[in-house]
Design a protein around this motif. Structure first.
Motif, PDB file in Angstrom:
ATOM      1  N   GLN A  28      45.361  53.079  45.386  1.00 27.10           N
ATOM      2  CA  GLN A  28      44.518  52.927  44.189  1.00 27.10           C
ATOM      3  C   GLN A  28      43.850  51.557  44.139  1.00 27.10           C
ATOM      4  O   GLN A  28      42.968  51.334  43.313  1.00 27.10           O
ATOM      5  CB  GLN A  28      45.355  53.131  42.926  1.00 27.10           C
ATOM      6  N   HIS A  29      44.297  50.621  44.982  1.00 25.18           N
ATOM      7  CA  HIS A  29      43.590  49.333  45.079  1.00 25.18           C
ATOM      8  C   HIS A  29      43.637  48.809  46.504  1.00 25.18           C
ATOM      9  O   HIS A  29      44.657  48.921  47.180  1.00 25.18           O
ATOM     10  CB  HIS A  29      44.143  48.306  44.079  1.00 25.18           C
ATOM     11  N   SER A  49      40.871  46.421  49.638  1.00 22.42           N
ATOM     12  CA  SER A  49      39.566  45.852  49.974  1.00 22.42           C
ATOM     13  C   SER A  49      39.392  45.905  51.486  1.00 22.42           C
ATOM     14  O   SER A  49      40.374  45.990  52.225  1.00 22.42           O
ATOM     15  CB  SER A  49      39.457  44.403  49.470  1.00 22.42           C
ATOM     16  N   TYR A  89      38.109  47.581  45.690  1.00 24.56           N
ATOM     17  CA  TYR A  89      38.375  48.791  44.917  1.00 24.56           C
ATOM     18  C   TYR A  89      39.649  48.609  44.105  1.00 24.56           C
ATOM     19  O   TYR A  89      40.673  48.182  44.644  1.00 24.56           O
ATOM     20  CB  TYR A  89      38.538  49.966  45.892  1.00 24.56           C
ATOM     21  N   ASP A  90      39.575  48.877  42.809  1.00 24.87           N
ATOM     22  CA  ASP A  90      40.787  48.855  41.983  1.00 24.87           C
ATOM     23  C   ASP A  90      40.683  49.889  40.874  1.00 24.87           C
ATOM     24  O   ASP A  90      40.155  49.631  39.796  1.00 24.87           O
ATOM     25  CB  ASP A  90      41.041  47.458  41.398  1.00 24.87           C
ATOM     26  N   GLU A  91      41.194  51.061  41.172  1.00 23.95           N
ATOM     27  CA  GLU A  91      41.114  52.155  40.205  1.00 23.95           C
ATOM     28  C   GLU A  91      41.998  51.897  38.981  1.00 23.95           C
ATOM     29  O   GLU A  91      41.725  52.414  37.895  1.00 23.95           O
ATOM     30  CB  GLU A  91      41.553  53.453  40.889  1.00 23.95           C
ATOM     31  N   THR A  92      43.019  51.050  39.133  1.00 22.02           N
ATOM     32  CA  THR A  92      43.925  50.804  38.007  1.00 22.02           C
ATOM     33  C   THR A  92      43.204  50.072  36.875  1.00 22.02           C
ATOM     34  O   THR A  92      43.626  50.137  35.729  1.00 22.02           O
ATOM     35  CB  THR A  92      45.193  50.014  38.431  1.00 22.02           C
ATOM     36  N   GLU A 138      35.015  48.563  40.829  1.00 21.31           N
ATOM     37  CA  GLU A 138      34.593  48.719  42.219  1.00 21.31           C
ATOM     38  C   GLU A 138      33.456  47.726  42.472  1.00 21.31           C
ATOM     39  O   GLU A 138      32.563  47.578  41.638  1.00 21.31           O
ATOM     40  CB  GLU A 138      34.088  50.158  42.393  1.00 21.31           C
ATOM     41  N   GLN A 191      46.207  44.240  45.557  1.00 22.80           N
ATOM     42  CA  GLN A 191      45.283  44.349  44.434  1.00 22.80           C
ATOM     43  C   GLN A 191      44.312  43.170  44.474  1.00 22.80           C
ATOM     44  O   GLN A 191      44.735  42.017  44.491  1.00 22.80           O
ATOM     45  CB  GLN A 191      46.093  44.318  43.136  1.00 22.80           C
ATOM     46  N   SER A 235      41.425  39.914  39.900  1.00 22.16           N
ATOM     47  CA  SER A 235      40.554  40.544  38.899  1.00 22.16           C
ATOM     48  C   SER A 235      39.250  39.770  38.714  1.00 22.16           C
ATOM     49  O   SER A 235      38.263  40.322  38.226  1.00 22.16           O
ATOM     50  CB  SER A 235      41.294  40.687  37.574  1.00 22.16           C
TER      51      SER A 235
END
Ligand code: NAG
Ligand code: NAG
Ligand code: NAG
Ligand code: NAG
Length: 211
Positions: free
Chosen positions: A29-30, A32, A56-59, A63, A191, A194
């Motif tokens: 789910q995360h 790069s 990518y970080d769907e949590t 994106e 991850q 952010s």
């Protein structure tokens, strides 16, 4: 009776028992990765391949595409109207909007349309079939094909290892190839910080519709 079932079962379900199930996009789910991106369908440039870094970080529903020199991306060119070839970031932020940044001038605009981001389960929730193994960019990969209702055939290849690192993704658009070749040694499952998904201060206006 039990014996009969044991004999019959492999005959009834020959494919599902043996075929590897489609993985998550990028295996997690995360993640790069650096990518060599090719878009024969949309790039107006003579060389339709350029380097891209992808986060990518769907949590946190985020994106980021960092398109490098030689960029022929249709969102940068057709939505934001930036000059073809120039580095450009396409960020889908946690607020659901997509922001398009021209790096050289630090100009930015917000897409007037909802573009959305890829779901990590897009292959799992689709009509996906296993397409065997192949060696792609020197890497042994399992392959899956997914018939999209809108965008036709999508192909995805991942490492045969349990972590299912991404190897390649390709689709045909008007018989022209749109393709991601992942640079495997840059893949990072951790991850992303952010801060990479923060909306730049310059992103105050909506991209204008070209008249
Ligand atoms: C096109 O650009 C890519 C990425 O920068 C590069 O690897 C490739 O060699 C270029 N192809 C040609 C034919 O110049
Ligand atoms: C699923 O894909 C297969 C292979 O491409 C195709 O034969 C089949 O009709 C598809 N099924 C649905 C429900 O779209
Ligand atoms: C299956 O894999 C082959 C080999 O990589 C590839 O050429 C082809 O596009 C894939 N998809 C289908 C539907 O055959
Ligand atoms: C794609 O190519 C096939 C085979 O050459 C052709 O039949 C088809 O019409 C083409 N489709 C498009 C959208 O150009």
């Amino acid at each position: 009776m039990t014996q009969l079932l044991l004999i019959l079962l492999p005959l009834l379900c020959p494919a599902t028992a043996a075929d590897p199930l489609p993985p998550l996009w990028g295996g997690s789910q995360h993640w790069s990765s650096s990518v060599l991106f090719t878009d024969e369908a949309d790039s107006p440039l003579p060389n339709k391949t350029w380097p891209m870094t992808y986060f990518y970080d769907e949590t946190i529903k985020s994106e980021l595409y960092q398109h490098g020199e030689g960029n022929g991306d249709m969102v940068c060119i057709n939505v934001a109207h930036y000059p073809p070839g120039d580095p450009c970031n396409v960020l889908t932020a946690p607020d659901g909007h997509t922001y398009i940044v021209h790096l050289e001038t630090n100009s930015c605009c917000r897409s007037p349309r909802h573009l959305g981001m890829l779901k990590s389960t897009w292959m799992i929730n689709s009509n996906t079939t296993y397409n065997g193994t192949a060696t792609i960019n020197g890497e042994l990969a399992d392959q899956w094909t997914c018939m999209g209702s809108v965008n036709g055939e999508n192909n995805y290849a991942a490492t045969t290892t349990e972590d299912r690192k991404p190897v390649a993704f390709w689709e045909e658009k008007n018989n022209l190839t749109k393709r991601w070749d992942f640079v495997l040694d840059t893949y990072d499952v951790s991850q992303p910080d952010s801060s990479v998904f923060e909306i730049p201060d310059s992103c105050t206006k909506i991209c204008s519709l070209r008249t």
